[in-house]
Motif scaffolding. Structure first.
Motif, PDB file in Angstrom:
ATOM      1  N   GLN A 190       0.494  -1.164   0.047  1.00  0.00           N
ATOM      2  CA  GLN A 190       0.355   0.023   0.414  1.00  0.00           C
ATOM      3  C   GLN A 190       0.775   1.212   0.301  1.00  0.00           C
ATOM      4  O   GLN A 190       0.469   2.585  -0.061  1.00  0.00           O
ATOM      5  CB  GLN A 190      -0.750  -0.127   1.426  1.00  0.00           C
ATOM      6  CG  GLN A 190      -1.952  -1.150   1.254  1.00  0.00           C
ATOM      7  CD  GLN A 190      -2.632  -1.511  -0.015  1.00  0.00           C
ATOM      8  OE1 GLN A 190      -3.312  -0.716  -0.485  1.00  0.00           O
ATOM      9  NE2 GLN A 190      -2.396  -2.705  -0.247  1.00  0.00           N
ATOM     10  N   SER A 191       2.105   0.998  -0.056  1.00  0.00           N
ATOM     11  CA  SER A 191       2.926   2.064  -0.070  1.00  0.00           C
ATOM     12  C   SER A 191       3.210   2.524  -1.249  1.00  0.00           C
ATOM     13  O   SER A 191       3.712   1.929  -2.270  1.00  0.00           O
ATOM     14  CB  SER A 191       3.908   2.066   1.172  1.00  0.00           C
ATOM     15  OG  SER A 191       4.965   1.373   0.628  1.00  0.00           O
ATOM     16  N   TYR A 192       3.874   4.141  -1.067  1.00  0.00           N
ATOM     17  CA  TYR A 192       4.986   4.019  -2.632  1.00  0.00           C
ATOM     18  C   TYR A 192       5.371   3.519  -2.788  1.00  0.00           C
ATOM     19  O   TYR A 192       5.409   3.115  -4.269  1.00  0.00           O
ATOM     20  CB  TYR A 192       5.205   5.859  -1.990  1.00  0.00           C
ATOM     21  CG  TYR A 192       5.886   6.369  -3.491  1.00  0.00           C
ATOM     22  CD1 TYR A 192       4.860   7.191  -4.192  1.00  0.00           C
ATOM     23  CD2 TYR A 192       6.997   6.285  -3.644  1.00  0.00           C
ATOM     24  CE1 TYR A 192       5.431   7.871  -5.070  1.00  0.00           C
ATOM     25  CE2 TYR A 192       7.783   7.378  -5.161  1.00  0.00           C
ATOM     26  CZ  TYR A 192       6.645   7.897  -5.698  1.00  0.00           C
ATOM     27  OH  TYR A 192       7.384   8.460  -6.361  1.00  0.00           O
ATOM     28  N   THR A 193       6.458   3.065  -2.555  1.00  0.00           N
ATOM     29  CA  THR A 193       7.566   1.970  -2.305  1.00  0.00           C
ATOM     30  C   THR A 193       7.065   0.690  -3.105  1.00  0.00           C
ATOM     31  O   THR A 193       7.631  -0.205  -3.363  1.00  0.00           O
ATOM     32  CB  THR A 193       9.106   1.928  -2.020  1.00  0.00           C
ATOM     33  OG1 THR A 193       8.495   2.009   0.114  1.00  0.00           O
ATOM     34  CG2 THR A 193       8.857   3.643  -1.637  1.00  0.00           C
ATOM     35  N   LYS A 194       5.833   0.259  -1.988  1.00  0.00           N
ATOM     36  CA  LYS A 194       5.833  -1.039  -2.444  1.00  0.00           C
ATOM     37  C   LYS A 194       6.531  -2.510  -1.908  1.00  0.00           C
ATOM     38  O   LYS A 194       6.547  -2.882  -2.303  1.00  0.00           O
ATOM     39  CB  LYS A 194       5.483  -1.816  -3.915  1.00  0.00           C
ATOM     40  CG  LYS A 194       4.658  -1.080  -5.109  1.00  0.00           C
ATOM     41  CD  LYS A 194       3.546  -0.791  -4.874  1.00  0.00           C
ATOM     42  CE  LYS A 194       2.817   0.200  -6.014  1.00  0.00           C
ATOM     43  NZ  LYS A 194       1.317  -0.304  -5.361  1.00  0.00           N
ATOM     44  N   GLY A 195       7.215  -1.889  -0.858  1.00  0.00           N
ATOM     45  CA  GLY A 195       7.667  -2.483   0.248  1.00  0.00           C
ATOM     46  C   GLY A 195       8.600  -2.606  -0.221  1.00  0.00           C
ATOM     47  O   GLY A 195       9.516  -3.740   0.075  1.00  0.00           O
TER      48      GLY A 195
END
Length: 294
Positions: A190-195
């Motif tokens: 769900q984060s900008y960096t996709k983990g």
């Protein structure tokens, strides 16, 4: 002093004075109650020191590039939460000319201890080579850890397959939450960096533990009488946030960044008929609404 420095100093002075005036007014009217050990003045001073050194993605001071309304809104929310930026409990995020804030997992723990009758919160990761057993207590439906055995061999050679958190309340009762690696990875995505940020890749164990702590504490805070104060909605993160956090992560402090809230409205209990914008603009007759609130 340069034009930029003058602008920044003006914002610091105006916002600090007006936010304190509002907080004092809310307290005097009984619309806001803060913890006895919490000093809004000290929190504001800490926040301003941090904001004075914070730049947006264009390397501009956030006190110059972000709107005064959003700065005031963020500071009011910080004080409403009763959190301190100097303790790493809350972080300020500039995004498209707007300043917003997010609670760290330490901020969530501070709130849970204050409003959720929480004594301690601990988390552990589960390695593939570990012996781990958990189940459901048939008497009350709660989850419980029955067995967890690990070793240095597991840590050195085994992949992480999950994590769990245990909340111990002041009355001795407990709350447990268990997440699989797949569930945690879904949260990361769900984060900008996709983990795939440096923090996620270099500090995987800490990020797994932080994620399960945040999830279990959300249910604790959400079930408290003050739950309306702490509702948050995610908004997109930005690359500069990740860069800032990996630098702090190097000092072993875990920092949230998969969940960054929108510029969120200050809870209705704080003010009933005035908006944050009223701090800086005189409302016109047409702009006044009987039920206007944050």
């Amino acid at each position: 002093m340069s034009k930029t420095e003058v602008a920044v100093e003006t914002v610091k002075k105006d916002v600090t004075v007006k936010v304190l005036e509002k907080i004092n007014a809310f307290q005097q009217s009984g619309e806001l109650t803060l913890p006895s050990s919490y000093s809004p003045e000290n929190a504001l001073k800490s926040a301003m020191l941090i904001l004075s050194e914070t730049l947006d993605k264009d390397k501009r001071p956030v006190l110059e590039s972000c709107s005064q309304v959003s700065i005031a809104n963020s500071l009011l929310k910080m004080i409403t939460f009763g959190l301190s930026p100097s303790k790493g409990q809350v972080y300020f995020i500039p995004f498209n000319g707007t300043l917003s804030i997010m609670k760290s997992y330490m901020g969530n723990m501070a709130i849970a201890k204050r409003v959720g009758n929480v004594k301690t919160v601990n988390a552990n990761v589960i390695y593939k080579a570990d012996t781990f057993e958990y189940g459901v207590n048939i008497e009350d439906g709660s989850m419980e850890i029955k067995k967890h055995e690990t070793s240095f061999a597991s840590i050195d050679s085994s992949e992480i397959i999950g994590a769990y958190a245990v909340v111990v309340f002041n009355d001795g009762s407990k709350k447990v939450d268990v997440m699989t690696a797949k569930q945690i990875q879904t949260s990361f995505e769900q984060s900008y960096t996709k983990g795939n940020s440096p923090a996620h890749l270099k500090f995987k164990q800490a990020m797994f533990e932080k994620t399960v702590i945040n999830r279990v504490l959300k249910t604790v805070i959400g079930s408290s009488d003050d739950s309306s104060l702490y509702d948050e909605k995610p908004v997109p993160t930005t690359e500069e946030i990740v860069e800032d956090e990996i630098e702090e992560f190097a000092n072993t402090e875990v920092i949230d960044f998969e969940e960054i809230p929108e510029p969120i409205e200050v809870p209705k209990m704080v003010a009933k008929k005035e908006t944050v914008k009223d701090l800086f603009e005189e409302p016109t007759a047409s702009a006044i609404k009987p039920e206007a609130g944050f």
